[in-house]
Design an enzyme around this catalytic site. Sequence first.
Site, PDB file in Angstrom:
ATOM      1  CG  HIS A 247      -0.321   0.012   2.538  1.00 24.51           C
ATOM      2  ND1 HIS A 247       0.342   1.100   3.065  1.00 24.51           N
ATOM      3  CD2 HIS A 247      -0.255  -0.955   3.492  1.00 24.51           C
ATOM      4  CE1 HIS A 247       0.778   0.817   4.274  1.00 24.51           C
ATOM      5  NE2 HIS A 247       0.439  -0.429   4.560  1.00 24.51           N
TER       6      HIS A 247
ATOM      7  CB  CYS B 204       1.794  -3.528   5.170  1.00 22.82           C
ATOM      8  SG  CYS B 204       0.213  -4.169   5.765  1.00 22.82           S
TER       9      CYS B 204
END
Length: 456
Positions: free
Chosen positions: A405, A431
């Site tokens: 992301h 992430c």
Amino acid sequence: MIWLNHGGYRMIFVSDLRKYRNIIIIIIFLTAIIFFFQRFNLVVTEIQGDTAIVKINFLVPMKQFGIEEKIHIKSYHLSHSKIHCDFNWESKNVLRVCLKEISDFKGQKAIFMIKGAETKIPFLSKSLSVLIQFQAEPKLIKVENGKNTPTDGPLILQFNTPIDFKNIEQYIQTDVKFEIRPYEVDSNKFIDYCKLVLYPDEKLENERNYLLLIKKGLKAQCGEMIKEDIKIQITTAPKPYITKTFPEQSAKWVSIYPKITAEMSEELSDAIVTIDGVKQKVKIKGNKLELLPWEVLRANKEYEVQIQGVSKYGEKTDLYSLKFTTMPLKEDQLWVEVVLKEKHEVLIHKGEEVIRRMPASGGKPEEPSVLGTFYIQDRGPSFFSPRFNEGALYWVRIVDQYLFHGIPRDNHWNIIQSELEKIGKPASHGCIRLLDEDAKWFYENIPHGTMVIIHE
């Protein structure tokens, strides 16, 4: 007279010395008396097994309060020994001390010291040291590795008291030859004479019984002896072997970043694994080892993995050679490599060619990113996490809660500048963060099912 010559000085000095001779003699005499009374005490010691009674007559009245701070006890042999000290004053100059061994290990040699105990005579203190040899009949209390003795040793015999190593070979007999040593404690280079460490001169056979005889007459350092023969049967450990591997032997189409595993017949303590001669970092879980290669492997290439496990008893497997061939890559096949080394970055490959590099940030040490081979799942234009009170644009799922992301944004949807400045370094909750323009490109160009390899 003062300015005559050097000889005149000498005559004046000698005459002065004669003048004060009596005073000098008195000073020397008093100094000798003080030294004598500092060091001389009447000491009677009585030892019964693990207890010693020390009665001290200091010959002068003592300041009794605080004497416990002046008492010191040191063991010559046992770093783990405990000696309890109790005392009481029988008179103003007689102290009775009771010393008792309170650990499982007895018969040690210790030194009892009193340093600088104050007397009621000004400028006079008392010091002494007394050697204490506790007594104990030697007993064998434990045989370490007796049921699964390593074939190259050691076998460790634990006694309750320090053993005299003089002529030790006459009292320890086996049906094979052993070298016998005292136990060395590596942390402080201390030698523990309560433990006998036996190493066989030649490698023993696996899963075989051997007889060990400790003969009566074996002497402890306190002088006591074993009164009866002790017979011990030891059994050597089984030899471990590899029962299963992944990939299997001669496997084809293996991932270019495979999780290599091997299962053994015994619980493991260590293992050495190399891939084409390069040593790898191995994780041990019970009887299973696993590893991820240091680097992504080449496509369509045969590799040789050499594996040697070490069981919890110290036994090694035979060196096992595992060969497999990695999968081929089509020239136009897109795949993603996430590199989490000193510099974090994402590489987009087409076949074996790198077509795009993007700075990235993987997980912090306390919240690391997952490592291994994965395949792209679902995606979305944005998300917000109430748990972390932040969100981001252009998310693409790797596996579970792990995503690609953009840069984190606050609850007003502003980019968090401090997180932007961390790009290229470990910063996320697991992430893989990208710059927003790179996250948008990734979101729009990397299709569902694309292979993703994450490695350190």
